[in-house]
Design a protein around this motif. Structure first.
Motif, PDB file in Angstrom:
ATOM      1  N   ARG A  52     -10.227  -7.715   2.891  1.00 52.37           N
ATOM      2  CA  ARG A  52      -9.604  -8.022   1.607  1.00 52.37           C
ATOM      3  C   ARG A  52     -10.694  -8.159   0.543  1.00 52.37           C
ATOM      4  O   ARG A  52     -11.833  -8.542   0.854  1.00 52.37           O
ATOM      5  CB  ARG A  52      -8.822  -9.341   1.691  1.00 52.37           C
ATOM      6  N   SER A  95      -4.999  -9.095  -5.211  1.00 52.58           N
ATOM      7  CA  SER A  95      -4.949  -9.556  -3.826  1.00 52.58           C
ATOM      8  C   SER A  95      -4.741 -11.058  -3.787  1.00 52.58           C
ATOM      9  O   SER A  95      -5.398 -11.803  -4.491  1.00 52.58           O
ATOM     10  CB  SER A  95      -6.264  -9.225  -3.121  1.00 52.58           C
ATOM     11  N   TYR A 110     -13.442  -1.836  -3.458  1.00 54.43           N
ATOM     12  CA  TYR A 110     -12.663  -2.584  -4.452  1.00 54.43           C
ATOM     13  C   TYR A 110     -13.386  -2.595  -5.793  1.00 54.43           C
ATOM     14  O   TYR A 110     -14.583  -2.710  -5.846  1.00 54.43           O
ATOM     15  CB  TYR A 110     -12.436  -4.018  -3.987  1.00 54.43           C
ATOM     16  N   LEU A 139       0.812  -1.221   0.000  1.00 50.25           N
ATOM     17  CA  LEU A 139       0.000   0.000   0.000  1.00 50.25           C
ATOM     18  C   LEU A 139       0.845   1.269   0.000  1.00 50.25           C
ATOM     19  O   LEU A 139       0.484   2.265   0.610  1.00 50.25           O
ATOM     20  CB  LEU A 139      -0.950  -0.002   1.210  1.00 50.25           C
ATOM     21  N   HIS A 163      -9.622  -1.054   3.451  1.00 55.68           N
ATOM     22  CA  HIS A 163      -8.569  -2.068   3.340  1.00 55.68           C
ATOM     23  C   HIS A 163      -8.609  -3.091   4.469  1.00 55.68           C
ATOM     24  O   HIS A 163      -7.947  -4.129   4.380  1.00 55.68           O
ATOM     25  CB  HIS A 163      -7.188  -1.394   3.332  1.00 55.68           C
TER      26      HIS A 163
END
Lengths: 996, 624
Positions: free
Chosen positions: B602, B81, B624, B70, B599
């Protein structure tokens, strides 16, 4: 009171002429000759027989008091003379109503090759032959009119001498082939039912004929194979420059030095060879024929130790017993060995050109140390040094046999019963041995050995009733009924051992392994499948003008769920020979014009046995160092409703022959819809089980095929014939699992072809100062790959988000069109042949350049494909800046570097031959009836290929997507790619054909 | 003659095998084996550490590692991810567990065996809910039912539903039914189930409390369906952890911290759960013993924090630096192993977390700080070999040392950098080893993670097989954590016989005991327990607990979960220090991370979304 007359009708080459008509003059009594040109007819004493066959001049022969006749037909110039095999029978080309493409053995052998697939490349429209490997002995993939199934097999059925072939096509020696016919549309393949869903390749091997004197033939060729073009890797200078540009790996590995420039490929490849020898003898007596042949094929690759050998033996005997019974058998046997597949090219290509193969003291290096990798050195000399310590051999024995008996049913003229029994067995034994420290940076890595055995048993029983009848000279009937059963049993086992006591054991006694001996349950396989079928076919033609053929077949398969495992399907086709109509009499330039139309259904059961049952995955585990156990979990679900996948095809064709045979050709259109596709459906992880097989989805294949052959020039000593075929196939996925439009995990999208690429679209490189890079590519750099952004923009034209998975696009792989051509130029006794093929458009995937290959990492860690890359001074380059933003070990979007325009035109073979005169010279004195010598060069050059222009490489694929790459990328393994397989070769061949 | 249409598989099982006694046993084994697809899988391992205060990306990091940091090296997204590893391994195991629970009673399986399945189902749900938020309890056949029907849809439950239905009841039952001692080496026990129930209660307590207002998904009020408040859960966590400590069965703390992690003592009785591996059988190890490709089920996590020490060079000449002796070669020993240079410790981890390197044995028992010559291993490199200050070195001597403290006298860094052991290391007068100070740690030269190094008994006199996956078990749960769970619960207000300080001191006292100086490579019999206990602050806060957890479990895959549970991720890991990615980079830079509230969950993997049908919007975690 009649007398029985038997005999044989031969063509001008004294080969049996099947399908010739024998009429008792002035009566309705007539028969048609059988497969070998033989016939038997009861006639009035003193009758005259009229023997006719399209393409030959009719003959009238008074029987007199003879009871056996040998009739040699002479060609009738201006008529077609070809006979095609259509499955459970033969047919005059003129009467064919389905889509059948044929090639004779002689034409096939214009390309000297070890197997049929190689020889077939580019020869027939709608028959796409794609290379899946370049190793010696490798066969190629055949696709007839495109891809239908998603996960089921798309391979066509091979039928060898009437019996569905259970073996490997590399087991068929091209030298033995008399003719090869391909059934393309459903109306033609329907008689093979579910086995013929992907088309049928009918191979007929050479046979003797009645009354033939023993004829001995030899044919052989031999020649070197050289590397077409080495893989384009960087030399030391380029490599150092790239490291500098990347700013990485500035301190050399222990084996590297800036004053060294090693071409590892040059130290690796050897000159290969290919040679073939084939001897055959054929002949026949009054009631029998026989043939026998022996062959030996040998091929050594340009990659040291890669080798393929095949010994083959075949025999065919046919014997008539009395007037009603005929029996016979044919057998094809071979023994082959394939060696050297353990030697890969990745290490050779990835080794640093800055490393020397020699230690400072002049001895050969075992390992070279690069900055981050230690690599076992592979050169031809080293491979010689370790001969016997590193091997992979497959020895296979196969025997394909057919026994038949045919009875003419007394009392019913033209009615025959035939029983075929096919018995095939193929076994293969594979052994691998890697000595201690071989192919490992560690000298003490334990040796490993493995042995695998597989057996395949196949039997087939066919009961056939045929009835041939001609009424009133004009109505020709052929009726066939079939009942057949077939079963195939496959069994394989494999064991491995570590730590063999001595190199001398190799893999011959794994029991002597000092460490673990493994028998992995995943490597032990058994499966059995069975098929039962009923089929009926009626063919009728009226006056050679109107033809119709109708088939009904019903298949039951063991692979599908009870209750869903039978399927019945029809096929019908019709033809109209327009040129025989009276109104065509004025068109004298048209020798033949025929229209054909066909419709049919075929089915496909080509899923692995037991797919309906679901299955368990295994996971071995250790509890501490000494308690071992096997774990099981459900990894595929049962499906009690799994039924047939089936296709419906329409086919329309025109055959023509104009200007006194100067131009012949055919044009076909087809449309195939495949429904209830058998599909291994990937389920989301949250389902708890990975996948199941289901009838889901629908595909379509539409296409056009054109074949033209012309006699362009015919003068006293000169003649020039040429042929070209062009075909287009458009494949489309019409539906997917329960109405889904996309299956991104499998790269299937409704409205697109089955084979697509689902990836970002490469639109060049980011240049210094290009707007919005910070938004679209956070952390990116100038010179990195630029891919298309498909998202939205705000009012100021600023992109709303970074480039991500939503920007992946569906990229079409299909070529615009494909085809092949051939040219035969003759001058006196010389002939010069060119065979070529071409492909326009579409996408060629090079894993050499994509991120899967690990040869285009653009960072200098290992050697790199020599590419034109971006630097601040070279901003117009195609490839990204070294050392830029990475994804994995490769440049971000590195997969997009592997897509090339797939266009090419390729000369497959150029052959110059000379036929020695037969008459009145030393040849006849020596008993030689034919003597030909030729020289050929294969793969001489490639034109119009952007890939070839950039890399110098052959633009033909050489691997499936999961083979010959460093890692398996996102590409589905079914796609064909260029990987680090043995390089394509250019072959020079000298050959002889001799007949006594 | 219709026989030929019937099928009898002879080499594979049908799913119905699962309903037999042997099938149940095989199902249980597969649940242990599934651990290998998550633990020791380096990309997943990376998601648990990269981006925390313990770890950042190293020089050879690829996208898998870069995005997790990050720090502007790409975004964590549903494709990048690598938490997908857990997602893709867990559900089939949950389904297997449900199958065992469903069929076991029919075939007469004991409750103790069924309890192993219950443990694993709860274990997987606990991992999923911490990583992704609410996850589906219904795989297609109903909540917590064995599913054998294809289903391409999925609906996520909320976090409280997952805990109260998918985690707590199974663990409560498992504690009751599991044995005290493991059935086989490494199998589930009462103590293991208690550890996870305590930890799950603690984690759920934090979730209900939500001190920093971190969002959850699917959106749901922070209300417990069972009507309890966070405090109740903290107390439960404390009580169960202490119950486990009081009734340990065969489990106990090791004498020294070194003993917990030294390979020769693998599977010791401090370890409650691990993904096992072995060098005795390649087949049951399920991975090559000679070459690993970097994929599950191999244990290849240890490669990531191993930097490329093989670049180290000594000199054949003692007058001019010839840089030509590869004095530390790749070797299959715990201090070395296969270098992938994907992850590196932050300077803060070395200097702050492990500030005490003298009394506390845990720094020495966590990192490789001394790289020793292995020139005597086959094939030996003949001497003499000269190293720093042109002093001769022998096999086993230090070639490069990461100093515990920045020395008072400045380190002399020769130029160009290849004069410094080929990688920019420095010298101190009179020392034959090159040195680096703690503030010189870079993304390319840094102390390795000794804990996870490989260990083989089959190397003979050679360098062994450093390129294979590790044949050591990957540790997942330890008895020691019970103390830290109870201590954390106490910090959050739980009360009982032992205070947070008492509990923490049990481990700190043990950390003061030395029997072996790992990096000095010699015995060291010292007991600094009293000093360690004396150094413990009077008031223990959550940050101290977290620091203590890092000292105890550095690099073992706990950190991201600890920071997310306590909502301290941004506070403790928002910036970090490390030097650059080239040899010669020795000046620490301060890097700022962009850690957003979203964050803390996930992303759901793209492969899940791709394979789903119907309404897929709303399945993904927001952001996301």
């Amino acid at each position: 009171q009649t007398v029985n007359v038997t005999g044989v009708v031969l063509d001008d080459d004294e080969l049996g002429l099947p399908g010739a008509s024998i009429q008792e003059k002035g009566t309705g009594n007539g028969v048609v000759t059988g497969l070998d040109g033989d016939f038997s007819i009861n006639v009035q004493p003193g009758a005259t027989l009229v023997i006719s066959f399209v393409g030959f001049a009719s003959q009238e022969i008074a029987v007199g008091n003879r009871s056996n006749l040998r009739i040699v037909m002479q060609p009738d110039l201006g008529a077609l003379d070809e006979v095609v095999v259509i499955g459970y029978g033969t047919m005059r080309q003129e009467a064919v109503t389905g889509s059948v493409a044929s090639i004779g053995g002689e034409s096939l052998r214009e390309v000297a090759a070890g197997n049929v697939t190689e020889a077939l490349q580019g020869r027939l429209p709608g028959v796409q032959i794609s290379q899946t490997s370049t190793q010696p002995g490798a066969t190629q993939q055949i696709r007839i009119r495109g891809t239908r199934s998603l996960t089921a097999s798309n391979d066509p059925l091979i039928v060898l001498n009437g019996i569905p072939f259970a073996g490997s096509i590399s087991d068929i020696n091209p030298e033995n082939i008399e003719s090869l016919d391909i059934l393309k549309d459903a109306s033609a393949t329907a008689i093979y039912g579910s086995r013929g869903a992907n088309g049928v390749v009918l191979i007929t091997t050479k046979a003797g004929f009645k009354g033939q004197q023993a004829r001995v033939s030899y044919s052989g060729f031999h020649g070197p194979k050289t590397v077409f073009s080495p893989y384009p890797m960087m030399d030391a200078n380029e490599f150092m420059q790239m490291r500098d540009a990347a700013g990485l790996f500035q301190n050399e590995g222990a084996s590297e030095s800036r004053d060294v420039n090693t071409d590892w490929q040059d130290l690796f490849y050897q000159t290969g060879t290919m040679s073939n020898h084939d001897v055959s003898v054929a002949g026949g007596g009054e009631k029998s024929t026989y043939s026998f042949g022996l062959g030996y094929y040998h091929e050594e690759g340009v990659v040291p130790t890669q080798q393929f050998d095949r010994f083959s033996m075949r025999a065919a005997v046919d014997q008539e017993i009395g007037n009603h019974l005929r029996i016979g058998f044919n057998t094809n046997n071979n023994f082959s060995t394939t060696q050297g597949s353990q030697v890969g090219l990745y290490n050779v290509l990835s080794m640093s050109p800055l490393a020397s193969p020699f230690n400072p003291d002049g001895t050969r290096r075992r390992v070279i140390n690069m900055p981050q990798d230690d690599t076992f050195v592979l050169t031809r000399d080293r491979l010689n040094d370790i001969d016997g310590q590193w091997l992979n051999e497959t020895r296979a024995y196969a025997t394909y046999n057919a026994v038949y008996a045919e009875v003419k049913i007394p009392g019913v003229e033209g009615l025959k019963y035939r029983a075929n029994l096919g018995l095939d067995y193929r076994q293969s034994n594979q052994g691998e041995y890697t000595g201690m420290g071989i192919n490992s940076p560690n000298e003490e890595t334990l040796s490993t050995a493995a042995v695998g055995n597989s057996h395949n048993f196949h039997w087939l029983m066919e009961n056939l009733l045929t009835y041939d009848k001609i009424f009133a000279d004009k109505h020709i009937f052929n009726v066939t009924a079939l009942y057949s059963t077939e079963q195939n049993t496959f069994y394989s086992s494999r064991m491995t051992g570590r730590g063999m006591l001595s190199d001398q054991f190799q893999f011959y006694n794994i029991g002597l392994a000092t460490e673990e001996i493994q028998i992995n349950p995943g490597d032990q396989q058994y499966n059995q499948w069975g098929l039962m079928s009923y089929m009926g076919r009626v063919m009728y033609s009226y006056d050679d003008r109107y033809m119709i053929s109708a088939t009904l077949r019903s298949d039951g398969s063991s692979r599908l769920s009870p209750g869903f495992n039978w399927h019945t399907y029809p096929a019908i086709s019709a033809g109209w020979n327009v040129s025989k109509e009276p109104f065509m009499n004025n068109f004298t330039n048209i020798d033949m014009l025929k229209l054909r139309v066909g419709y049919g259904q075929t089915s496909n059961q080509a899923i692995a046995p037991y797919a309906t049952l679901g299955g368990l995955g295994t996971r071995p585990y250790n509890f501490g160092d000494d308690t071992y156990a096997m774990g099981y979990f459900v990894n595929s679900l049962p499906n009690q409703n799994l039924g047939w996948e089936y296709s419906e095809t329409w086919n329309i064709g025109i055959d023509f022959d104009i200007y006194n045979r100067r131009l012949t050709g055919s044009l076909e259109f087809y449309d195939t819809q495949t429904r209830d596709i058998l599909l291994n459906v990937t389920l989301p992880a949250t389902n708890g089980v990975g996948s199941y097989t289901a009838n889901i989805g629908e595909t379509q294949n539409r296409g056009v095929e054109l074949a033209l052959n012309g006699l362009i020039l015919e003068k006293r000593d000169w003649s020039w014939e040429a042929g070209v075929n062009v075909y287009v196939n458009r494949n489309k996925l019409l539906a997917l699992a329960s109405g889904n439009q996309r299956d991104e995990s499998n790269w299937w999208f409704v409205g697109h072809p089955i084979n697509v690429i689902f990836d970002h679209r490469n639109i060049g490189l980011w240049q210094e100062g290009d707007p919005h890079r910070d938004i679209l590519e956070p952390g990116g750099n100038a010179g990195m790959i630029k891919v298309e952004y498909t998202g939205g923009f705000n009012d100021e034209g600023v992109p709303l988000r970074a480039i991500g998975p939503d920007d992946r696009q569906i990229l079409d792989l299909q070529p615009n069109f494909m085809g092949g051509f051939n040219s035969l130029l003759k001058y006196k006794n010389f002939d010069f042949t060119i065979v070529g093929m071409f492909n326009s458009g579409g996408v060629l995937i090079s894993n050499l350049h994509s991120s899967s290959g690990y040869l285009n990492m653009m960072n200098g860690r290992r050697n790199n494909v020599s590419v034109d890359y971006w630097t601040p001074e070279n901003t117009g380059a195609k490839y990204p800046a070294p050392g830029g933003l990475a994804s994995g070990d490769n440049p971000k979007y590195g997969s997009t570097l592997g897509y090339f325009d797939a266009s090419y035109l390729k000369i497959r073979t150029m052959t110059l031959g000379y036929n020695f005169d037969q008459t009145g010279n030393w040849m006849s004195a020596a008993g030689i009836s034919r003597f030909r010598i030729y020289g050929a060069v294969q793969n001489p050059f490639v034109l119009f290929s952007p890939f070839n222009r950039e890399t110098g490489l052959d633009p033909e694929t050489n691997s499936f997507a999961d083979q010959n790459t460093a890692v398996q990328g996102p590409l589905p393994s079914r796609l064909l790619t260029i990987g680090t397989n043995a390089p394509a070769t250019r072959n020079f061949i000298f050959g002889i054909n001799l007949t006594f | 003659c219709t026989d030929i249409l019937e099928e009898t598989p002879r080499a594979t099982f049908e799913p119905s095998f699962f309903q037999t006694q042997e099938g149940i046993q095989g199902g249980l084994t597969s649940m242990y084996a599934h651990l290998r697809y998550i633990y020791g899988q380096a990309y997943f391992y990376n998601t648990t550490l990269t981006g925390t205060d313990e770890v950042t990306y190293a020089q050879s990091a690829d996208q898998n590692f870069l995005v997790m940091d990050l720090s502007g090296q790409g975004d964590i997204d549903p494709n990048s991810s690598r938490a997908d590893v857990l997602w893709n391994a867990a559900y089939s195991n949950i389904n297997t567990a449900s199958g065992i629970i469903e069929f076991a009673s029919e075939v007469g399986t004991s409750d103790a065996l069924i309890a192993e399945a219950r443990f694993f189902r709860a274990f997987d749900y606990f991992q999923l809910v911490q990583t992704f938020g609410g996850v589906p309890l219904d795989l297609g056949a109903g909540e917590l039912e064995f599913n054998i029907t294809p289903s391409r849809t999925s609906t996520r439950n909320t976090v409280p539903e997952v805990y109260t239905k998918g985690v707590f009841p199974d663990l409560v039952r498992a504690i009751n039914d599991l044995p005290d001692a493991p059935r086989l080496t490494g199998t589930a026990t009462k103590t293991l189930a208690r550890l996870y129930l305590a930890k799950a209660y603690l984690t759920y307590g934090w979730w209900l409390e939500n001190p920093n207002n971190i969002p959850t998904y699917p959106d749901t009020p922070r209300v417990d369906p069972d009507g309890h408040n966070p405090q109740w859960y903290y107390q439960q966590a404390y009580d169960i952890a202490l119950e486990a400590i009081a009734n340990p069965g065969p489990f106990r703390l090791q004498e020294t911290f070194y003993d917990v992690n030294v390979a020769q003592n693998d599977r010791n009785m401090e370890l409650l759960l691990y993904a096992d591996h072995t060098e005795t059988s390649e087949f049951y190890n399920a991975g090559s013993l000679t070459w690993g490709n970097g994929e599950a089920p191999d244990n290849f996590a240890g490669w990531m924090m191993t930097w490329n020490y093989t670049v180290l060079r000594s000199s054949r000449s003692n007058t001019t630096w010839t840089n030509d002796v590869e004095s530390v070669r790749r070797e299959a020993v715990q201090a070395l192993g296969r270098p992938w240079t994907r992850m590196a410790p932050t300077i803060g981890a070395i200097t702050n977390t492990f500030a005490d390197k003298t009394n506390d044995s845990r720094y020495d028992g966590t990192f490789t700080t001394v790289y020793r010559a292995n020139i005597g291993r086959t094939t030996p490199i003949p001497g003499p070999v000269y190293n720093a200050n042109f002093l001769p070195v022998q096999d086993g001597d230090a070639i490069l040392t990461f100093l515990n403290e920045q020395p008072a006298q400045a380190i002399n860094f020769p130029s160009p950098f290849n004069l410094g052991a080929n990688l920019g290391a420095g010298t101190l007068p009179g020392r034959s080893d090159f040195v680096m100070g703690p503030n010189n740690i870079s993304r390319i030269v840094y102390p390795g993670l000794w804990k996870l190094g490989p260990y083989r008994t089959d190397s003979g006199t050679g360098l062994g097989e450093p390129n294979a996956g590790s044949t050591r078990p990957f540790n997942i749960a330890k008895f020691s954590e019970l103390y830290l769970i109870a201590a954390e619960a106490a910090v959050k207000g739980a009360t009982g016989p032992q205070s947070a300080r008492d509990l923490v001191n049990v481990l700190r006292a043990r950390a003061g005991v030395w029997r072996w100086d790992n990096n000095g490579n010699q015995p060291k019999i010292v007991d600094n327990s009293a000093l360690m206990v004396a150094a413990t602050p009077a008031i223990i806060d959550i940050n101290y607990i977290l620091a203590e957890r890092s000292r105890e479990y550095y690099g073992e895959g706990y950190r991201w979960y600890d920071l997310v549970r306590t909502q301290k991720w941004n506070e403790l890991a928002g910036t970090y220090q490390i030097a650059g990615r080239n040899y010669g980079d020795r000046t620490a830079q301060t890097i700022t991370r962009n850690i957003q509230p979203y964050h803390y969950l996930r992303p759901i993997p793209q492969s899940q979304i791709d394979a789903m049908e119907g309404d897929r919007a709303g399945y993904q975690n927001p952001g996301y």
